[in-house]
Design an enzyme around this catalytic site. Structure first.
Site, mmCIF file in Angstrom:
data_model
loop_
_atom_site.group_PDB
_atom_site.id
_atom_site.type_symbol
_atom_site.label_atom_id
_atom_site.label_comp_id
_atom_site.label_asym_id
_atom_site.label_seq_id
_atom_site.Cartn_x
_atom_site.Cartn_y
_atom_site.Cartn_z
ATOM 1 N N GLU A 96 28.466 -46.226 9.918
ATOM 2 C CA GLU A 96 27.333 -45.374 10.291
ATOM 3 C C GLU A 96 27.967 -44.119 10.870
ATOM 4 O O GLU A 96 28.286 -44.045 12.038
ATOM 5 C CB GLU A 96 26.454 -46.099 11.314
ATOM 6 C CG GLU A 96 25.029 -45.622 11.312
ATOM 7 C CD GLU A 96 24.820 -44.264 11.956
ATOM 8 O OE1 GLU A 96 25.176 -43.230 11.323
ATOM 9 O OE2 GLU A 96 24.311 -44.225 13.072
ATOM 10 N N GLU A 105 29.297 -33.246 14.164
ATOM 11 C CA GLU A 105 29.956 -34.270 14.986
ATOM 12 C C GLU A 105 30.127 -35.577 14.228
ATOM 13 O O GLU A 105 30.164 -36.647 14.815
ATOM 14 C CB GLU A 105 29.148 -34.563 16.254
ATOM 15 C CG GLU A 105 29.061 -33.407 17.215
ATOM 16 C CD GLU A 105 28.051 -33.681 18.331
ATOM 17 O OE1 GLU A 105 27.933 -34.838 18.755
ATOM 18 O OE2 GLU A 105 27.397 -32.721 18.760
HETATM 19 C C1 LIG Z 1 27.435 -43.618 15.214
HETATM 20 S S1 LIG Z 1 28.413 -44.828 16.082
HETATM 21 C C2 LIG Z 1 28.021 -46.279 15.106
HETATM 22 C C3 LIG Z 1 28.313 -47.578 15.830
HETATM 23 C C4 LIG Z 1 27.930 -48.843 15.054
HETATM 24 N N1 LIG Z 1 28.602 -48.911 13.758
HETATM 25 C C5 LIG Z 1 26.437 -48.940 14.839
HETATM 26 O O1 LIG Z 1 25.957 -48.737 13.713
HETATM 27 O O2 LIG Z 1 25.730 -49.169 15.825
HETATM 28 C C6 LIG Z 1 30.040 -44.372 15.535
HETATM 29 C C7 LIG Z 1 31.162 -45.125 16.213
HETATM 30 O O3 LIG Z 1 32.381 -44.771 15.576
HETATM 31 C C8 LIG Z 1 33.442 -44.624 16.528
HETATM 32 N N2 LIG Z 1 34.425 -43.746 15.895
HETATM 33 C C9 LIG Z 1 34.278 -42.417 15.614
HETATM 34 N N3 LIG Z 1 35.365 -41.933 14.978
HETATM 35 C C10 LIG Z 1 36.218 -42.993 14.852
HETATM 36 C C11 LIG Z 1 37.540 -43.118 14.289
HETATM 37 N N4 LIG Z 1 38.143 -42.079 13.731
HETATM 38 N N5 LIG Z 1 38.142 -44.331 14.336
HETATM 39 C C12 LIG Z 1 37.516 -45.397 14.921
HETATM 40 N N6 LIG Z 1 36.284 -45.334 15.483
HETATM 41 C C13 LIG Z 1 35.647 -44.139 15.441
HETATM 42 C C14 LIG Z 1 32.710 -44.064 17.746
HETATM 43 O O4 LIG Z 1 33.436 -44.332 18.944
HETATM 44 C C15 LIG Z 1 31.356 -44.796 17.692
HETATM 45 O O5 LIG Z 1 31.393 -46.008 18.412
#
Ligand SMILES: C[S@@+](CC[C@H](N)C(=O)[O-])C[C@H]1O[C@@H](n2cnc3c(N)ncnc32)[C@H](O)[C@@H]1O
Length: 137
Positions: A96, A105
């Site tokens: 997501e 972002e």
């Molecule tokens: C929009 S949230 C979605 C969380 C979960 N998948 C959900 O659907 O509820 C995006 C998540 O991706 C993590 N994230 C962003 N960039 C990332 C990266 N390059 N590697 C690992 N995690 C990442 C963020 O910390 C955040 O927890």
């Protein structure tokens, strides 16, 4: 985000109504957060799920996975997906990643890199495409 019903229902339905695409498959959840998508993928029959999350949310995800009895299937890895090392390629990537107007972002670059590094030929990306609509005012 977890209380965003439209978002949650869309992902839930995409996974639960297409279980045949997840059953027996190796899955990578890019940016797993609470691990909710990983848990749905595991419940849909995934053989193995790598749940990758770079914040300390990974620790909560690990607890939630254990409490749901899915720790034999889901491996929560606290790492950025850019630094991730996996022992195998995956059949499916779920993520997501969408920000405001899709790209703001957002994590699209990270998902694309994960696809190029870890997705098997013929593997699938969920979601795989998106449309932005504009309207002049
Ligand atoms: C929009 S949230 C979605 C969380 C979960 N998948 C959900 O659907 O509820 C995006 C998540 O991706 C993590 N994230 C962003 N960039 C990332 C990266 N390059 N590697 C690992 N995690 C990442 C963020 O910390 C955040 O927890």
């Amino acid at each position: 985000m977890l209380s965003d019903d439209v978002r949650m229902q869309s992902y839930f339905r995409a996974i639960s109504e297409n279980e045949e695409c997840f059953r027996g498959k190796v899955i990578l959840d890019v940016g797993a957060g609470s691990g909710i998508l990983s848990m749905w993928a595991a419940k849909a029959g995934a053989a193995k799920v790598y749940a990758v999350e770079y914040t300390s949310m990974a620790q909560h995800a690990r607890k939630l996975v254990r409490r749901n009895g899915l720790d034999s299937i889901i491996e929560v890895i606290q790492s950025s997906v850019e630094e991730l090392i996996l022992p195998e390629k995956v059949d499916v990537i779920i993520s997501e990643w969408m920000g405001m107007v899709l790209l703001r972002e957002s994590m699209l670059d990270s998902v694309i890199r994960a696809r190029d590094r870890f997705l098997k030929p013929g593997g699938t990306l969920w979601p795989s495409d998106a449309t932005v609509y504009g309207n002049a005012i």
